[in-house]
Design an enzyme around this catalytic site. Structure first.
Site, mmCIF file in Angstrom:
data_model
loop_
_atom_site.group_PDB
_atom_site.id
_atom_site.type_symbol
_atom_site.label_atom_id
_atom_site.label_comp_id
_atom_site.label_asym_id
_atom_site.label_seq_id
_atom_site.Cartn_x
_atom_site.Cartn_y
_atom_site.Cartn_z
ATOM 1 N N ARG A 31 41.801 23.949 15.254
ATOM 2 C CA ARG A 31 42.298 22.552 16.292
ATOM 3 C C ARG A 31 41.813 21.486 15.462
ATOM 4 N NH1 ARG A 31 42.710 23.338 22.425
ATOM 5 N NH2 ARG A 31 41.438 21.439 22.334
ATOM 6 N N ARG B 204 39.853 15.878 6.951
ATOM 7 C CA ARG B 204 40.535 14.776 6.137
ATOM 8 C C ARG B 204 39.774 14.056 5.089
ATOM 9 N NH1 ARG B 204 41.062 11.884 11.307
ATOM 10 N NH2 ARG B 204 42.854 13.119 12.476
ATOM 11 N N ARG C 269 34.992 30.748 30.446
ATOM 12 C CA ARG C 269 33.822 29.782 30.275
ATOM 13 C C ARG C 269 33.817 28.751 31.267
ATOM 14 N NH1 ARG C 269 29.398 31.289 28.278
ATOM 15 N NH2 ARG C 269 28.705 29.291 27.357
ATOM 16 N N ARG D 136 27.574 17.961 25.281
ATOM 17 C CA ARG D 136 28.101 16.655 24.851
ATOM 18 C C ARG D 136 27.613 15.533 26.063
ATOM 19 N NH1 ARG D 136 34.569 17.334 24.712
ATOM 20 N NH2 ARG D 136 34.928 17.808 26.902
ATOM 21 N N GLU E 103 27.347 17.756 29.727
ATOM 22 C CA GLU E 103 28.288 18.955 30.120
ATOM 23 C C GLU E 103 27.322 20.189 29.482
ATOM 24 O OE1 GLU E 103 31.908 18.765 28.219
ATOM 25 O OE2 GLU E 103 32.751 16.942 29.274
ATOM 26 N N TYR F 2 44.426 28.618 26.114
ATOM 27 C CA TYR F 2 43.636 27.368 25.902
ATOM 28 C C TYR F 2 44.753 26.475 25.888
ATOM 29 C CZ TYR F 2 39.832 25.100 23.456
ATOM 30 O OH TYR F 2 38.559 24.227 22.919
ATOM 31 N N ASP G 144 46.474 22.524 25.993
ATOM 32 C CA ASP G 144 46.112 21.086 26.006
ATOM 33 C C ASP G 144 47.162 20.613 27.238
ATOM 34 O OD1 ASP G 144 44.023 20.365 24.808
ATOM 35 O OD2 ASP G 144 44.832 20.112 23.116
HETATM 36 P P1 FAD Z 1 44.617 23.230 36.330
HETATM 37 O O1 FAD Z 1 44.350 21.784 36.248
HETATM 38 O O2 FAD Z 1 43.518 24.143 36.455
HETATM 39 O O3 FAD Z 1 45.364 23.459 37.930
HETATM 40 C C1 FAD Z 1 45.316 24.494 38.374
HETATM 41 C C2 FAD Z 1 45.280 24.226 40.052
HETATM 42 O O4 FAD Z 1 45.445 25.360 40.748
HETATM 43 C C3 FAD Z 1 43.602 23.952 40.214
HETATM 44 O O5 FAD Z 1 43.882 22.687 41.129
HETATM 45 C C4 FAD Z 1 43.408 24.840 41.197
HETATM 46 O O6 FAD Z 1 42.614 24.541 42.139
HETATM 47 C C5 FAD Z 1 44.709 25.411 41.907
HETATM 48 N N1 FAD Z 1 44.609 26.963 42.298
HETATM 49 C C6 FAD Z 1 44.075 27.915 41.571
HETATM 50 N N2 FAD Z 1 44.092 28.928 42.228
HETATM 51 C C7 FAD Z 1 44.584 28.738 43.554
HETATM 52 C C8 FAD Z 1 44.906 29.462 44.804
HETATM 53 N N3 FAD Z 1 44.393 30.864 44.807
HETATM 54 N N4 FAD Z 1 45.366 28.727 45.775
HETATM 55 C C9 FAD Z 1 45.515 27.485 45.675
HETATM 56 N N5 FAD Z 1 45.344 26.642 44.593
HETATM 57 C C10 FAD Z 1 44.811 27.186 43.445
HETATM 58 N N6 FAD Z 1 43.687 18.825 27.558
HETATM 59 C C11 FAD Z 1 44.109 17.868 26.735
HETATM 60 O O7 FAD Z 1 45.298 17.673 26.329
HETATM 61 N N7 FAD Z 1 43.161 16.888 26.382
HETATM 62 C C12 FAD Z 1 41.776 16.874 26.605
HETATM 63 O O8 FAD Z 1 40.842 16.023 26.207
HETATM 64 C C13 FAD Z 1 41.464 18.082 27.446
HETATM 65 N N8 FAD Z 1 40.239 18.267 27.733
HETATM 66 C C14 FAD Z 1 39.754 19.110 28.462
HETATM 67 C C15 FAD Z 1 38.298 19.463 29.126
HETATM 68 C C16 FAD Z 1 37.973 20.264 29.815
HETATM 69 C C17 FAD Z 1 36.624 20.447 30.168
HETATM 70 C C18 FAD Z 1 38.966 21.234 30.097
HETATM 71 C C19 FAD Z 1 38.644 22.333 31.219
HETATM 72 C C20 FAD Z 1 40.065 21.280 30.042
HETATM 73 C C21 FAD Z 1 40.632 20.084 29.037
HETATM 74 N N9 FAD Z 1 42.046 19.883 28.753
HETATM 75 C C22 FAD Z 1 42.365 19.010 27.860
HETATM 76 C C23 FAD Z 1 43.164 20.846 29.089
HETATM 77 C C24 FAD Z 1 43.747 20.491 30.610
HETATM 78 O O9 FAD Z 1 42.777 20.306 31.367
HETATM 79 C C25 FAD Z 1 44.752 21.485 30.899
HETATM 80 O O10 FAD Z 1 45.693 21.597 29.694
HETATM 81 C C26 FAD Z 1 45.544 21.063 32.043
HETATM 82 O O11 FAD Z 1 44.813 20.726 33.128
HETATM 83 C C27 FAD Z 1 46.302 22.345 32.713
HETATM 84 O O12 FAD Z 1 46.785 22.238 33.961
HETATM 85 P P2 FAD Z 1 47.048 23.508 34.838
HETATM 86 O O13 FAD Z 1 47.921 22.894 35.840
HETATM 87 O O14 FAD Z 1 47.508 24.579 33.859
HETATM 88 O O15 FAD Z 1 45.747 23.796 35.487
HETATM 89 N N1 UDP Z 2 33.504 21.982 17.598
HETATM 90 C C1 UDP Z 2 32.379 22.031 16.825
HETATM 91 N N2 UDP Z 2 31.632 20.849 16.770
HETATM 92 C C2 UDP Z 2 31.664 19.771 17.392
HETATM 93 C C3 UDP Z 2 33.181 19.917 18.104
HETATM 94 C C4 UDP Z 2 34.005 20.748 18.221
HETATM 95 O O1 UDP Z 2 32.104 23.114 16.228
HETATM 96 O O2 UDP Z 2 31.443 18.787 17.526
HETATM 97 C C5 UDP Z 2 34.319 23.358 17.674
HETATM 98 C C6 UDP Z 2 33.990 24.121 18.852
HETATM 99 O O3 UDP Z 2 34.178 25.376 18.609
HETATM 100 C C7 UDP Z 2 35.116 23.823 19.947
HETATM 101 C C8 UDP Z 2 36.329 23.903 18.962
HETATM 102 O O4 UDP Z 2 35.429 23.044 17.892
HETATM 103 O O5 UDP Z 2 35.364 24.869 20.671
HETATM 104 C C9 UDP Z 2 37.377 22.929 19.481
HETATM 105 O O6 UDP Z 2 36.713 21.532 19.941
HETATM 106 P P1 UDP Z 2 37.570 20.655 20.922
HETATM 107 O O7 UDP Z 2 36.754 19.292 20.979
HETATM 108 O O8 UDP Z 2 38.978 20.663 20.518
HETATM 109 O O9 UDP Z 2 37.426 21.499 22.250
HETATM 110 P P2 UDP Z 2 37.708 21.247 23.616
HETATM 111 O O10 UDP Z 2 36.486 20.893 24.211
HETATM 112 O O11 UDP Z 2 38.549 19.867 23.764
HETATM 113 O O12 UDP Z 2 38.478 22.373 24.438
#
Ligand code: FAD
Ligand code: UDP
Length: 375
Positions: free
Chosen positions: A179, A183, A256, A287, A312, A360, A362
Site C-alpha cells: 500500500r 518515490r 486487530r 502513532r 493509538e 482491509y 479503505d
Molecule cells: P464500519 O464502519 O465498521 O461499519 C459497520 C457498522 O456495523 C458499525 O457501525 C457497527 O457498529 C455495525 N454493526 C456491526 N455488527 C452489528 C450488529 N450485530 N448489529 C447492528 N449493527 C452492527 N479508510 C480510508 O479510506 N482512509 C483512512 O485513512 C482510513 N483509516 C482507518 C483507520 C482505522 C483505525 C480503521 C479501523 C479504518 C480506517 N479506514 C480508512 C477504513 C474505513 O474505516 C472503512 O473502509 C470503512 O469505515 C468501512 O465501512 P463499513 O461500513 O464496512 O464498516
Molecule cells: N507502515 C510502516 N511504517 C509506517 C507506516 C506504515 O511500516 O510508518 C506499514 C505497516 O505495516 C502498515 C502498512 O504499512 O500496516 C500500511 O500502512 P497504512 O498507513 O496504509 O495503514 P492504515 O493504518 O491506514 O491501515
C-alpha cells in the site's frame, strides 16, 4: 407483507451508502446499528471545536472520479493532503518513502544516488532469496526489503508493523506493505490517488447526508433480536461480522483492534502535523493523531486555543472490543472462505464492508462496491 424492502445492519459507510442508493431507487429501508451513534468507524465527535475521529484518523482518497463526484455531491471536501512524519528514536523522517526520507536517512540528494543505495541493499536480500529458490516475496519482511532495502525496513517499517499487527514481519502477508508508495521525487503526499480530502465540517456530515430521510435505529444489535429483524424486510444488507452471522460454526476470525488514548492540551499546536508515527518498538503506541490539522490550516490552527490528540495502541481483538483490522493471513483467509461459501448461497442477504467481507477496505472502495451493486 414485509414492512421494508431492506433491513440494513450497520450504519457505517457501506450501510449508509446502500441506504442512500436504495432510497433513490424508491425502496424502503431501515438501518440499525448496535452502537449509540451512526457512521461506523468514520464517526467524529466535536471536542473544543475540533472534529475528533473517534475510531482513528480517516483520510478520504481515490482515483475513481465517479466515487469522488458521488461523495462531493453529498458534502464538499477540503484540500487536506496526508503527509505523515515518522519519529524513530527522536529523529524525524518524512513518509511515504521519498527523496526527503532518503536524504534524511543517508544524506543523498539525487534520485540516482538514492536508487544506488537502495539497489545495493535490495541486491543482498534478493540474492539470498534466489539461493533459497524463492522467486516472489513470501512475507512482509521479504517484500519490504526487496522494495526498499534494509535501512528503511529496520528504521521505519519493522517496529511499527510488529506493533501494529502484533506479529513478526516474517509472519505477515506481503500485500500490507504494498500500500505504501516509494518515490524518487521530493513528494510527501502519502497517497498516489488523484483525489484526496476531508469532508468540510467532518465525516458526520457525509453520513447524515447519506442517511437523510432514512429511518435509523441506533443501540440495536441484530443478534439480540435476530428473528424479529429478519421478519420485517425482504432483504438484509449485513455489514457486521460474517463469522458471528453464522454462529462462529467454523471458528472465530481474528482482528486487530486499537485503543485510543485521547488528551486535550492547553496549546494551539501540539505536534505541528496531523499524523506522527512512532516507528521504534519501544514506544508503546503506533502513532499520535492531532485532529485539528485535518480541517484547520494556517491561522485557523492558532485561533483555536486548544488541541485534541489521540495516541493509538494496537492490540489483539477480544470479545467486547471493536474489531478494526481483519488479519488477512493464510489461516484467517481460509476460515473466511468457508463462511463466504455459505454467504454465496444466501438469496436474501448481501454481505458488504470490512467485517462482512473480512477485507482491509479503505473508504473509497467500499463506496465503489455499493455503487456497482444492483438493487
Ligand atoms: P464500519 O464502519 O465498521 O461499519 C459497520 C457498522 O456495523 C458499525 O457501525 C457497527 O457498529 C455495525 N454493526 C456491526 N455488527 C452489528 C450488529 N450485530 N448489529 C447492528 N449493527 C452492527 N479508510 C480510508 O479510506 N482512509 C483512512 O485513512 C482510513 N483509516 C482507518 C483507520 C482505522 C483505525 C480503521 C479501523 C479504518 C480506517 N479506514 C480508512 C477504513 C474505513 O474505516 C472503512 O473502509 C470503512 O469505515 C468501512 O465501512 P463499513 O461500513 O464496512 O464498516
Ligand atoms: N507502515 C510502516 N511504517 C509506517 C507506516 C506504515 O511500516 O510508518 C506499514 C505497516 O505495516 C502498515 C502498512 O504499512 O500496516 C500500511 O500502512 P497504512 O498507513 O496504509 O495503514 P492504515 O493504518 O491506514 O491501515
Amino acid at each position: 407483507m414485509k414492512k421494508y424492502d431492506y433491513l440494513i445492519v450497520g450504519s457505517g459507510l457501506f450501510g449508509s451508502t446502500f441506504a442512500y442508493k436504495a432510497k433513490q431507487a424508491g425502496k424502503s429501508c431501515l438501518v440499525i446499528d448496535k452502537r449509540k451513534h451512526r457512521g461506523g468507524n468514520i464517526y467524529c465527535e466535536e471536542i473544543e471545536g475540533i472534529n475528533v475521529h473517534k475510531y482513528g484518523a480517516h483520510i478520504f482518497h481515490t482515483s475513481n472520479k465517479e466515487v469522488w463526484d458521488f461523495v462531493n455531491s453529498i458534502v464538499e471536501f477540503n484540500r487536506y493532503t496526508n503527509s505523515p512524519i515518522a519519529n524513530y528514536n527522536g529523529k524525524l523522517y518524512n513518509l511515504p518513502f521519498n527523496m526527503n526520507t532518503f536524504y534524511q536517512m543517508w544524506g543523498v540528494t539525487t534520485p540516482q544516488q538514492a536508487k544506488e543505495k537502495i539497489e545495493k541493499q535490495k541486491a543482498a536480500a534478493i540474492e539470498s532469496m534466489k539461493n533459497s529458490g524463492i522467486t516472489e516475496p513470501r512475507n512482509l519482511e521479504e517484500q519490504a526489503i526487496s522494495l526498499i532495502g534494509t535501512d528503511i525496513y529496520e528504521t521505519l517499517i519493522k517496529g511499527y508493523t510488529e506493533k501494529q499487527w502484533g506479529r513478526k514481519c516474517t509472519e505477515l502477508p506481503a500485500f500490507i506493505i504494498k500500500r505504501l508508495p516509494v518515490r524518487f521525487v521530493y513528494d510527501n503526499n502519502y497517497f498516489n490517488d488523484k483525489y484526496q480530502g476531508i469532508p468540510i465540517g467532518g465525516y458526520n456530515r457525509l453520513i447524515n447526508g447519506l442517511l437523510d430521510g432514512i429511518e435509523v435505529k441506533t443501540d440495536e444489535d441484530f443478534f439480540k433480536n435476530r428473528q424479529y429483524w429478519e421478519s420485517i424486510a425482504k432483504k438484509i444488507i449485513f455489514t457486521g461480522k460474517i463469522d458471528e452471522f453464522y454462529g462462529y460454526q467454523f471458528g472465530k476470525l481474528e482482528y486487530r483492534t486499537v485503543r485510543f488514548e485521547e488528551e486535550i492540551h492547553d496549546c494551539s499546536n501540539y505536534q505541528g502535523n496531523a499524523v506522527v508515527n512512532y516507528t521504534e518498538k519501544e514506544v508503546p503506541y503506533t502513532r499520535i493523531i492531532e485532529h485539528k490539522h485535518f480541517e484547520m490550516f494556517g491561522v485557523e490552527v492558532d485561533n483555536c486555543p486548544k488541541t485534541v490528540i489521540s495516541k493509538e495502541y494496537s492490540t489483539e481483538w477480544k470479545e467486547g472490543m471493536e474489531p478494526y483490522y481483519p488479519v488477512n493471513d493464510e489461516k484467517n483467509n481460509l476460515l473466511y472462505n468457508k463462511y463466504q461459501k455459505l454467504a454465496e448461497k444466501e438469496n436474501n442477504v448481501i454481505f458488504g464492508g470490512r467485517l462482512a467481507e473480512y477485507k482491509y477496505y479503505d473508504m473509497a472502495p467500499v463506496i465503489e462496491r455499493v455503487l456497482k451493486l444492483s438493487l
